[in-house]
Write an enzyme that holds these catalytic residues in place. Structure first.
Site, PDB file in Angstrom:
ATOM      1  CG  HIS A   1      40.095  66.797  28.618  1.00 33.59           C
ATOM      2  ND1 HIS A   1      39.576  65.765  27.872  1.00 33.59           N
ATOM      3  CD2 HIS A   1      39.717  66.552  29.902  1.00 33.59           C
ATOM      4  CE1 HIS A   1      38.912  64.931  28.654  1.00 33.59           C
ATOM      5  NE2 HIS A   1      38.977  65.390  29.894  1.00 33.59           N
TER       6      HIS A   1
ATOM      7  CG  HIS B   1      41.822  63.025  33.111  1.00 29.87           C
ATOM      8  ND1 HIS B   1      41.198  61.809  32.935  1.00 29.87           N
ATOM      9  CD2 HIS B   1      40.967  63.965  32.632  1.00 29.87           C
ATOM     10  CE1 HIS B   1      40.021  62.005  32.362  1.00 29.87           C
ATOM     11  NE2 HIS B   1      39.855  63.302  32.167  1.00 29.87           N
TER      12      HIS B   1
ATOM     13  CG  ASN C   1      36.870  62.339  34.362  1.00 32.12           C
ATOM     14  OD1 ASN C   1      36.138  63.152  33.808  1.00 32.12           O
ATOM     15  ND2 ASN C   1      36.731  61.031  34.182  1.00 32.12           N
TER      16      ASN C   1
END
Length: 448
Positions: free
Chosen positions: A111, A298, A302
């Protein structure tokens, strides 16, 4: 096999959170109902590529009221008492791993570090610039979701501070870890080599190949296939748009201003690890790395969070009680021997904390109905260029082949880390998914 042989044959692995967490042990312990240790966990690699834990070392530095360092090693154990001590120690390590995963591997490396790329791309590159068009899909919703995270997740008194091991020092820990961050280690191959999980070699054609230290390593096996597909797509794209002149990259003023702003404005504290941007090869690696972080990296860290962390005993986010062997309390030991499960329950998050974590993991692991998956739709401008259109179709074909390859690997009974009783099939790198919580799907961007 002795230790020297095990090291030589690369059979010993360590999960090392000792140095990272030790500066925060006393600080966290001053907060009510929270505790912390520095930890190291040692594993042995079996011949079938499965890792077996050998022991956990928990360390508490000298603190107020106790000027001596406390350290103890907990083996898996064979008798009942040692087995329960192992469970308690393991819960501490899992809370450490949850904390580092969330604050460093997920929040920081994905992020946070994507923001400067997104900002510089919009500030320095024309919307008609080929690199803008290449990278723009990888920034979709990232700034918005980061703003939401700062408001609700990592804010003072927010969910992370309330439910994770480093409590109100969580953002400080992330900032400390950032000092070690380097751009040139964010691409998957370089990350694996840096962590000792792969060795870089050269095939007869002169192309880099990577030999994994653990052959059955689903994240690396599937991730390298996705990385290669991305790399080939970016290579053809860059070679097409920068085919005219040898110095086309270094003479592209917009591109040079973009790369300079990423370093000087976006990451001004980081002085090492920035590759040059002078040739097509440099640009290919830089663009591939940015695309990988927004997509494969990611997605892998995630969308499996609810599967592994939604059931709190499997992966507690915080530890609230010290190891009873630290204080050697007679009454505490008696309670432990009579009802060891109660000691474990008191160590776990409270019901309120557990509920918050479960809800958060649920939301973070969910694909929205409007998700844009890697390789899904071609940009209109690319469709007008036959060479780029063909390259994109090749990219899509490789992604379809990746899905089939993952299914094939998951059905291979020789791969014990992805096939067996109770083993969740590893599908994180499958490019496409239905909406909801699936544990599958690689969106273009960090959109949740």
């Amino acid at each position: 096999m002795n230790v020297a042989d095990a090291l030589k044959k690369k059979r010993l692995f360590v999960l090392d959170y000792h140095d990272t967490l030790m500066p925060y042990v006393q600080k966290v312990r001053e907060i009510e109902d929270k505790t912390l240790y520095g930890s190291r966990t040692l594993f042995f690699l079996n011949s079938d590529d499965t890792l077996v834990p050998l022991g956990i070392e928990l360390t508490r530095p000298p603190i107020k009221g106790d000027p001596k360092q406390w350290k103890e090693i907990f083996p898996p154990g064979t008798n009942s008492t040692d087995v329960w001590l192992w469970r308690l120690a393991k819960a501490h390590v899992l809370s450490h791993d949850s904390c580092i995963h969330q604050l460093v591997i997920h929040w920081l490396r994905a992020h946070c570090c994507m923001e400067p790329y997104a900002i510089a791309t919009n500030r320095r590159l024309s919307t008609m610039h080929p690199i803008y068009r290449l990278l723009h899909p990888h920034f979709r919703y990232t700034m918005r979701i980061n703003a939401n995270a700062r408001k609700n997740l990592i804010s003072a008194g927010g969910i992370i501070e309330d439910t994770f091991s480093t409590a109100s020092y969580s953002v400080e820990l992330s900032s400390l870890a950032y000092k070690e961050w380097r751009f040139d280690l964010q691409g998957l191959p370089d990350d694996l080599v840096h962590r000792g999980m792969a060795e870089r070699k050269t095939d007869p054609s002169g192309r880099d190949v990577f030999e994994l230290t653990i052959k059955d390593y689903p994240f690396a096996n599937d991730g390298l296939l996705l990385w290669d597909a991305l790399w080939q797509w970016v290579t053809k794209y860059v070679n097409h748009y920068y085919a005219d002149a040898e110095n086309a990259v270094i003479n592209d003023e917009e591109l040079q201003a973009w790369w300079k702003e990423i370093q000087d404005k976006g990451h001004p504290d980081i002085k090492e690890g920035w590759p040059k941007l002078e040739t097509k090869e440099h640009l290919i690696k830089i663009a591939s790395t940015i695309a990988w972080v927004g997509s494969g990296h990611h997605a892998s860290v995630n969308f499996l969070q609810y599967a592994y962390g939604g059931y709190i005993p499997n992966r507690p986010s915080i530890a609230r009680a010290n190891m009873l062997t630290e204080n050697r309390s007679v009454s505490g030991r008696k309670e432990f021997l009579n009802q060891p499960e109660e000691k474990l329950k008191k160590l776990f998050p409270t019901e309120d904390q557990a509920t918050k974590v479960m809800k958060t993991m649920f939301l973070l692991s969910m694909h929205s109905p409007d998700e844009e998956y890697i390789g899904d739709d071609i940009e209109p401008a690319w469709d007008l260029d036959q060479s780029i259109s063909n390259a994109f179709e090749e990219f899509k074909t490789k992604l379809m082949m990746l899905e089939n390859k993952i299914d094939e690997l998951n059905q291979n009974e020789d791969l014990k880390n992805r096939n067996g009783a109770g083993i969740i099939p590893y599908e994180a790198m499958k490019p496409r998914s239905n909406p909801g919580i699936t544990g599958i799907g690689v969106p273009y961007s960090i959109s949740i």
